[in-house]
Design a protein around this motif. Structure first.
Motif, mmCIF file in Angstrom:
data_model
loop_
_atom_site.group_PDB
_atom_site.id
_atom_site.type_symbol
_atom_site.label_atom_id
_atom_site.label_comp_id
_atom_site.label_asym_id
_atom_site.label_seq_id
_atom_site.Cartn_x
_atom_site.Cartn_y
_atom_site.Cartn_z
ATOM 1 N N ALA A 55 -6.933 2.510 -19.515
ATOM 2 C CA ALA A 55 -7.363 4.176 -20.491
ATOM 3 C C ALA A 55 -6.464 4.594 -21.028
ATOM 4 O O ALA A 55 -5.975 5.030 -22.211
ATOM 5 C CB ALA A 55 -8.296 4.517 -19.518
ATOM 6 N N LEU A 56 -5.143 4.840 -20.309
ATOM 7 C CA LEU A 56 -4.025 5.742 -20.399
ATOM 8 C C LEU A 56 -3.261 5.075 -21.696
ATOM 9 O O LEU A 56 -2.324 5.667 -22.453
ATOM 10 C CB LEU A 56 -3.451 6.509 -19.534
ATOM 11 N N LEU A 57 -3.164 3.643 -21.717
ATOM 12 C CA LEU A 57 -2.438 2.745 -22.557
ATOM 13 C C LEU A 57 -3.134 3.081 -23.838
ATOM 14 O O LEU A 57 -2.410 3.125 -24.905
ATOM 15 C CB LEU A 57 -2.516 1.474 -22.319
ATOM 16 N N TYR A 76 -0.829 8.316 -29.241
ATOM 17 C CA TYR A 76 0.345 9.317 -29.092
ATOM 18 C C TYR A 76 1.587 8.465 -29.987
ATOM 19 O O TYR A 76 2.451 9.127 -30.738
ATOM 20 C CB TYR A 76 1.113 9.441 -27.883
ATOM 21 N N ALA A 77 1.765 7.129 -29.988
ATOM 22 C CA ALA A 77 2.507 6.466 -30.725
ATOM 23 C C ALA A 77 2.398 6.488 -32.089
ATOM 24 O O ALA A 77 3.406 6.823 -32.908
ATOM 25 C CB ALA A 77 2.672 5.042 -30.331
ATOM 26 N N MET A 131 6.542 5.092 -24.117
ATOM 27 C CA MET A 131 5.616 5.452 -23.358
ATOM 28 C C MET A 131 4.754 4.290 -22.742
ATOM 29 O O MET A 131 4.391 4.311 -21.732
ATOM 30 C CB MET A 131 4.846 6.328 -24.280
ATOM 31 N N ARG A 132 4.689 3.213 -23.631
ATOM 32 C CA ARG A 132 4.149 2.272 -23.224
ATOM 33 C C ARG A 132 4.547 1.340 -21.932
ATOM 34 O O ARG A 132 3.967 1.136 -21.011
ATOM 35 C CB ARG A 132 3.687 0.932 -24.167
ATOM 36 N N LEU A 179 4.245 3.800 -18.601
ATOM 37 C CA LEU A 179 2.883 3.467 -18.245
ATOM 38 C C LEU A 179 2.724 2.264 -17.339
ATOM 39 O O LEU A 179 2.131 2.213 -16.154
ATOM 40 C CB LEU A 179 1.923 3.500 -19.332
ATOM 41 N N ILE A 180 3.089 1.073 -18.092
ATOM 42 C CA ILE A 180 2.939 -0.121 -17.282
ATOM 43 C C ILE A 180 3.746 -0.136 -15.819
ATOM 44 O O ILE A 180 3.366 -0.849 -14.817
ATOM 45 C CB ILE A 180 3.300 -1.287 -18.183
ATOM 46 N N LEU A 181 5.029 0.321 -16.092
ATOM 47 C CA LEU A 181 5.917 0.295 -14.711
ATOM 48 C C LEU A 181 5.220 1.154 -13.650
ATOM 49 O O LEU A 181 5.254 0.781 -12.763
ATOM 50 C CB LEU A 181 7.151 0.701 -15.231
ATOM 51 N N ALA A 182 4.727 2.276 -14.032
ATOM 52 C CA ALA A 182 4.408 3.266 -13.293
ATOM 53 C C ALA A 182 2.804 2.644 -12.614
ATOM 54 O O ALA A 182 2.616 2.750 -11.313
ATOM 55 C CB ALA A 182 3.812 4.408 -13.649
ATOM 56 N N GLY A 183 2.261 1.955 -13.468
ATOM 57 C CA GLY A 183 0.901 1.304 -12.923
ATOM 58 C C GLY A 183 1.290 0.198 -12.118
ATOM 59 O O GLY A 183 0.501 0.041 -11.077
#
Length: 269
Positions: free
Chosen positions: A63-65, A71-72, A239-240, A243-247
Motif C-alpha cells: 500500500a505504501l509503495l 510522492y515520486a 523512497m521505493r 520501503l522495500i528494505l524496511a518491509g
C-alpha cells in the motif's frame, strides 16, 4: 533537464550543496522508519491480525509503495525541499499549502519530542541517579549540535545508528532462529503469513492500520531533493528502496517473533 534548472523554473537559485547520494537517501529513510520499529507494537499487530503479522506488514508495504509512487511524481513536478508544503501549495492553492505546511511541521516537531521523552524515561530506568529532565536536556543538546554541523554530519551519524540497529536486529534473528531449532518455539510454518482459521480481510486491514506506523517517515527523503546528487529521480528511487528494505526487515523479525509465541491461541483469546 538538470536539477538546478528545475529549481530555477520556480524562481529559486541552487544554494544547497548537492552531496547526498542514493545510499545516503536510503539510510536517511530507514532511520526515520527505524528498522526495529515492529519490536514496540508486535503484540498489538499480532493480536489484531489474528496471528498473521507477516501478511499484515506485506499488505502495508504494498500500500505504501503506491504512496511512494505518488510522492515520486510530486517530487518530479515540484523538485523543492518543502515536500508536501510545496505540493499542496503549488498543486492546489497557497492557503492549503500553508495549512499543510503547519501540519507537517507539527509532525516533525512533536515526533522528535516524543522520542526524546521516551528515550529519557528509558535511560532514567537504566541509570536512575540521573533524572528524566536531565536526560531530556542532554538528548536535545546533542541533536541540536548534530543539526548545526550540517547534513553531512547528519548522514554520517545516520549510518552509525543504522548499523547499530541492524546489529541488534541480527542478534535477535540469530537467537530467535537458534531457539526455534532447539524446539523452544513452534516449528517453522506459514501460519504467520496465512492462517485460514482466523483470516478475513477486515481483520487484516484493521491490523494494517497499526502496522503502517512502522513505515512512517520514509517521506522525509523528499525533503532532501535539493541536496540529492541525482535530483528528483534519485529521491523517488530512494523512497521505493527504503520501503522495500524496511518491509523485508519487518517481515523477517515478525515472522521469527510469531513462531516464538508459546501459546498463540491463548494470546489471541
Amino acid at each position: 533537464m538538470q536539477p538546478q534548472e528545475s529549481i530555477e523554473r520556480f524562481g529559486y537559485r541552487q544554494e544547497l550543496r548537492r552531496g547526498i547520494g542514493l545510499a545516503d537517501l536510503v539510510f536517511y529513510g530507514l532511520i526515520f522508519m527505524v528498522p526495529i520499529a515492529p519490536f514496540a507494537i508486535f503484540g498489538s499487530v499480532y493480536f489484531t491480525s489474528g496471528g498473521m503479522p507477516v501478511l499484515t506488514y506485506l499488505v502495508g508495504m504494498v500500500a505504501l509503495l503506491f504512496t511512494a509512487a505518488s510522492y515520486a511524481q510530486m517530487v518530479k513536478a515540484f523538485p523543492l525541499s518543502g515536500s508536501v508544503y510545496n505540493y499542496a501549495g503549488r498543486g492546489i492553492s497557497a492557503p492549503v499549502g500553508f495549512m499543510t505546511g503547519w501540519a507537517i511541521l507539527l509532525d516533525y516537531v512533536l515526533a522528535p519530542c516524543l522520542l526524546y521523552l521516551v528515550a529519557s524515561i528509558a535511560m532514567h530506568s537504566t541509570v536512575p541517579q540521573i533524572p528524566v529532565w536531565l536526560w531530556l536536556l542532554f538528548f536535545v543538546a546533542v541533536n541540536t549540535m548534530i543539526n548545526l554541523r550540517g547534513i553531512r554530519m547528519t548522514m554520517n551519524l545516520t549510518k552509525v545508528m543504522i548499523i547499530a540497529q541492524l546489529a541488534v536486529l541480527a542478534l535477535f534473528l540469530v537467537i530467535g532462529v537458534w531457539a526455534l531449532l532447539e524446539g523452544r518455539g513452534r516449528d517453522f510454518s506459514l501460519s504467520p503469513l496465512f492462517n485460514p482459521e482466523t483470516f478475513s480481510w477486515p481483520v487484516v486491514f484493521a491490523a494494517v492500520s497499526i502496522a503502517v506506523l512502522s513505515f512512517l517517515g520514509f517521506d522525509g527523503i523528499s525533503m532532501l531533493v535539493e541536496e540529492s546528487t541525482g535530483g528528483s529521480a534519485q529521491v523517488g528511487r530512494a523512497m521505493r528502496l527504503a520501503l522495500i528494505l524496511a518491509g523485508v526487515l519487518f517481515v523477517a523479525q515478525v515472522w521469527v517473533a510469531a513462531l516464538l509465541v508459546p501459546d498463540p491461541a491463548g494470546l489471541l483469546r
